[in-house]
Structures are given as structure tokens and as C-alpha cells.
Design a protein around this motif. Structure first.
Motif, PDB file in Angstrom:
ATOM      1  N   ILE A 285       0.903  -1.127   0.036  1.00 40.79           N
ATOM      2  CA  ILE A 285       0.247   0.041  -0.212  1.00 40.79           C
ATOM      3  C   ILE A 285       1.064   1.185  -0.167  1.00 40.79           C
ATOM      4  O   ILE A 285       0.672   2.236  -0.786  1.00 40.79           O
ATOM      5  CB  ILE A 285      -0.951  -0.027   1.123  1.00 40.79           C
ATOM      6  N   LYS A 286       1.918   1.353   0.794  1.00 43.07           N
ATOM      7  CA  LYS A 286       2.657   2.388   0.862  1.00 43.07           C
ATOM      8  C   LYS A 286       3.543   2.564  -0.462  1.00 43.07           C
ATOM      9  O   LYS A 286       3.531   3.884  -0.917  1.00 43.07           O
ATOM     10  CB  LYS A 286       3.765   2.088   2.129  1.00 43.07           C
ATOM     11  N   ARG A 287       3.798   1.556  -1.118  1.00 40.28           N
ATOM     12  CA  ARG A 287       4.649   1.705  -2.168  1.00 40.28           C
ATOM     13  C   ARG A 287       3.628   2.264  -3.449  1.00 40.28           C
ATOM     14  O   ARG A 287       3.809   3.177  -4.050  1.00 40.28           O
ATOM     15  CB  ARG A 287       5.257   0.199  -2.634  1.00 40.28           C
ATOM     16  N   ASN A 288       2.382   1.441  -3.315  1.00 37.39           N
ATOM     17  CA  ASN A 288       1.403   2.094  -4.339  1.00 37.39           C
ATOM     18  C   ASN A 288       1.047   3.514  -4.285  1.00 37.39           C
ATOM     19  O   ASN A 288       0.946   4.346  -5.277  1.00 37.39           O
ATOM     20  CB  ASN A 288       0.003   1.120  -4.296  1.00 37.39           C
ATOM     21  N   ASN A 289       0.929   4.158  -3.010  1.00 38.41           N
ATOM     22  CA  ASN A 289       0.568   5.604  -2.703  1.00 38.41           C
ATOM     23  C   ASN A 289       1.817   6.244  -3.279  1.00 38.41           C
ATOM     24  O   ASN A 289       1.708   7.469  -3.926  1.00 38.41           O
ATOM     25  CB  ASN A 289       0.216   5.785  -1.254  1.00 38.41           C
ATOM     26  N   ALA A 290       3.115   6.011  -3.111  1.00 42.63           N
ATOM     27  CA  ALA A 290       4.127   6.853  -3.476  1.00 42.63           C
ATOM     28  C   ALA A 290       4.144   6.791  -5.152  1.00 42.63           C
ATOM     29  O   ALA A 290       4.435   7.793  -5.721  1.00 42.63           O
ATOM     30  CB  ALA A 290       5.561   5.943  -3.007  1.00 42.63           C
ATOM     31  N   LEU A 291       3.817   5.601  -5.750  1.00 42.58           N
ATOM     32  CA  LEU A 291       3.673   5.633  -7.009  1.00 42.58           C
ATOM     33  C   LEU A 291       2.649   6.253  -7.902  1.00 42.58           C
ATOM     34  O   LEU A 291       2.900   7.241  -8.649  1.00 42.58           O
ATOM     35  CB  LEU A 291       3.568   4.275  -7.586  1.00 42.58           C
ATOM     36  N   ILE A 292       1.417   6.603  -6.958  1.00 42.94           N
ATOM     37  CA  ILE A 292       0.496   7.449  -7.346  1.00 42.94           C
ATOM     38  C   ILE A 292       0.933   8.856  -7.127  1.00 42.94           C
ATOM     39  O   ILE A 292       0.595   9.652  -8.287  1.00 42.94           O
ATOM     40  CB  ILE A 292      -0.938   7.178  -6.450  1.00 42.94           C
ATOM     41  N   LYS A 293       1.478   9.095  -6.184  1.00 48.18           N
ATOM     42  CA  LYS A 293       2.027  10.641  -5.982  1.00 48.18           C
ATOM     43  C   LYS A 293       2.807  10.953  -6.950  1.00 48.18           C
ATOM     44  O   LYS A 293       2.761  11.965  -7.773  1.00 48.18           O
ATOM     45  CB  LYS A 293       2.809  10.638  -4.686  1.00 48.18           C
ATOM     46  N   TYR A 294       3.946   9.883  -7.370  1.00 44.88           N
ATOM     47  CA  TYR A 294       4.663  10.185  -8.539  1.00 44.88           C
ATOM     48  C   TYR A 294       4.462  10.331  -9.961  1.00 44.88           C
ATOM     49  O   TYR A 294       4.555  11.064 -10.902  1.00 44.88           O
ATOM     50  CB  TYR A 294       6.158   9.425  -8.482  1.00 44.88           C
ATOM     51  N   GLY A 295       3.286   9.440  -9.960  1.00 46.05           N
ATOM     52  CA  GLY A 295       2.420   9.475 -11.206  1.00 46.05           C
ATOM     53  C   GLY A 295       1.846  10.786 -11.490  1.00 46.05           C
ATOM     54  O   GLY A 295       1.582  11.094 -12.848  1.00 46.05           O
ATOM     55  N   LYS A 296       1.165  11.480 -10.301  1.00 48.17           N
ATOM     56  CA  LYS A 296       0.420  12.519 -10.600  1.00 48.17           C
ATOM     57  C   LYS A 296       1.368  13.691 -11.051  1.00 48.17           C
ATOM     58  O   LYS A 296       1.165  14.533 -11.843  1.00 48.17           O
ATOM     59  CB  LYS A 296      -0.159  13.191  -9.134  1.00 48.17           C
ATOM     60  N   ARG A 297       2.559  13.409 -10.272  1.00 50.98           N
ATOM     61  CA  ARG A 297       3.564  14.557 -10.860  1.00 50.98           C
ATOM     62  C   ARG A 297       4.152  14.533 -12.068  1.00 50.98           C
ATOM     63  O   ARG A 297       4.335  15.495 -12.813  1.00 50.98           O
ATOM     64  CB  ARG A 297       5.145  14.726  -9.809  1.00 50.98           C
ATOM     65  N   ILE A 298       4.310  13.284 -12.670  1.00 56.83           N
ATOM     66  CA  ILE A 298       4.601  13.192 -14.199  1.00 56.83           C
ATOM     67  C   ILE A 298       3.729  13.411 -15.016  1.00 56.83           C
ATOM     68  O   ILE A 298       3.972  14.090 -15.998  1.00 56.83           O
ATOM     69  CB  ILE A 298       4.985  11.425 -14.215  1.00 56.83           C
ATOM     70  N   SER A 299       2.249  12.938 -14.547  1.00 61.14           N
ATOM     71  CA  SER A 299       1.158  13.344 -15.504  1.00 61.14           C
ATOM     72  C   SER A 299       0.994  14.859 -15.765  1.00 61.14           C
ATOM     73  O   SER A 299       0.685  15.474 -16.854  1.00 61.14           O
ATOM     74  CB  SER A 299      -0.021  12.794 -14.804  1.00 61.14           C
ATOM     75  N   LYS A 300       1.437  15.707 -14.360  1.00 59.76           N
ATOM     76  CA  LYS A 300       1.221  16.995 -14.533  1.00 59.76           C
ATOM     77  C   LYS A 300       2.258  17.821 -15.391  1.00 59.76           C
ATOM     78  O   LYS A 300       1.813  18.694 -16.210  1.00 59.76           O
ATOM     79  CB  LYS A 300       1.086  17.599 -13.067  1.00 59.76           C
ATOM     80  N   TYR A 301       3.219  17.153 -15.171  1.00 60.05           N
ATOM     81  CA  TYR A 301       4.515  17.730 -15.957  1.00 60.05           C
ATOM     82  C   TYR A 301       4.159  17.534 -17.443  1.00 60.05           C
ATOM     83  O   TYR A 301       4.261  18.419 -18.339  1.00 60.05           O
ATOM     84  CB  TYR A 301       5.804  17.146 -15.752  1.00 60.05           C
TER      85      TYR A 301
END
Length: 111
Positions: A79-95
Motif C-alpha cells: 500500500i505504501k509503495r502504491n501510494n508513492a507511485l500514485i504521487k509520482y504518477g500525478k507529478r509526471i502526469s502534471k508535467y
């Protein structure tokens, strides 16, 4: 099929309805080799799904403490890993969106 395989199969369902719960609880009336259930879950790569179903249906108390500890750490670590990936995914998507770069999510948080 022995009871450990049947239990792993039933607990691998995405949702546990009343019929499945009755079948699971019928199997749980007899001693279960939880090491074998965990081994099957790891082989089938359904260990997180099985853990979630055991958690939601209040069966975790049946696990031996060492298996429960292993499964707890694996589940909550995932769960912790998935939440971190979601956070990074949002940053990448925004960029990418900011720079007009098309992106197509393939599976979950993976691009």
C-alpha cells in the motif's frame, strides 16, 4: 483439490459474497496449514487479494503470528509503495500535460 487450495481459491475472489463466506467458514472449521495457503497465494500472486479478503471478513486472527506478521508487512508495504507511485504518477502526469505531451495510462499507476 485439498482444503488449502480450495481456501486459497475462494479467498482469491474479488468480492466475498454470502455463499463464498459459508464455503470459506466450512473449510475453516478444520485445521488449516496456513504455510501452504501462503505458499499457494505467493505462487498465484494473489497474496494481497487473499489478505484483503481475510482482513475484511475478520479471519486474520486465525493466522499463526509469524505468517500474520509477514503478511501484514507485505500488504501494508505494498500500500505504501502504491501510494508513492500514485504521487509520482500525478507529478509526471502534471508535467506531461503542462508540456502538451500525450500520455496513456496502461495499467494502474504505470505509464
Amino acid at each position: 483439490m485439498d482444503k488449502e487450495y480450495a481456501l486459497a481459491l475462494l479467498l482469491s475472489s474479488y468480492t466475498v459474497n454470502d455463499l463464498l463466506r459459508k464455503r470459506i467458514e466450512h473449510i475453516l472449521k478444520k485445521p488449516v496449514n496456513w504455510y501452504k495457503v501462503l505458499d499457494i497465494a505467493l505462487q498465484w500472486n494473489t497474496h494481497f487479494l487473499i489478505y484483503r479478503n481475510m482482513l475484511e471478513n475478520h479471519y486474520l486472527w486465525m493466522l499463526p503470528s509469524n505468517i500474520k506478521l509477514f503478511w501484514d508487512e507485505a500488504y501494508y508495504g505494498n500500500i505504501k509503495r502504491n501510494n508513492a507511485l500514485i504521487k509520482y504518477g500525478k507529478r509526471i502526469s502534471k508535467y506531461l500535460l503542462t508540456n502538451n505531451i500525450e500520455v496513456y495510462p496502461i495499467k494502474g499507476v504505470w505509464l
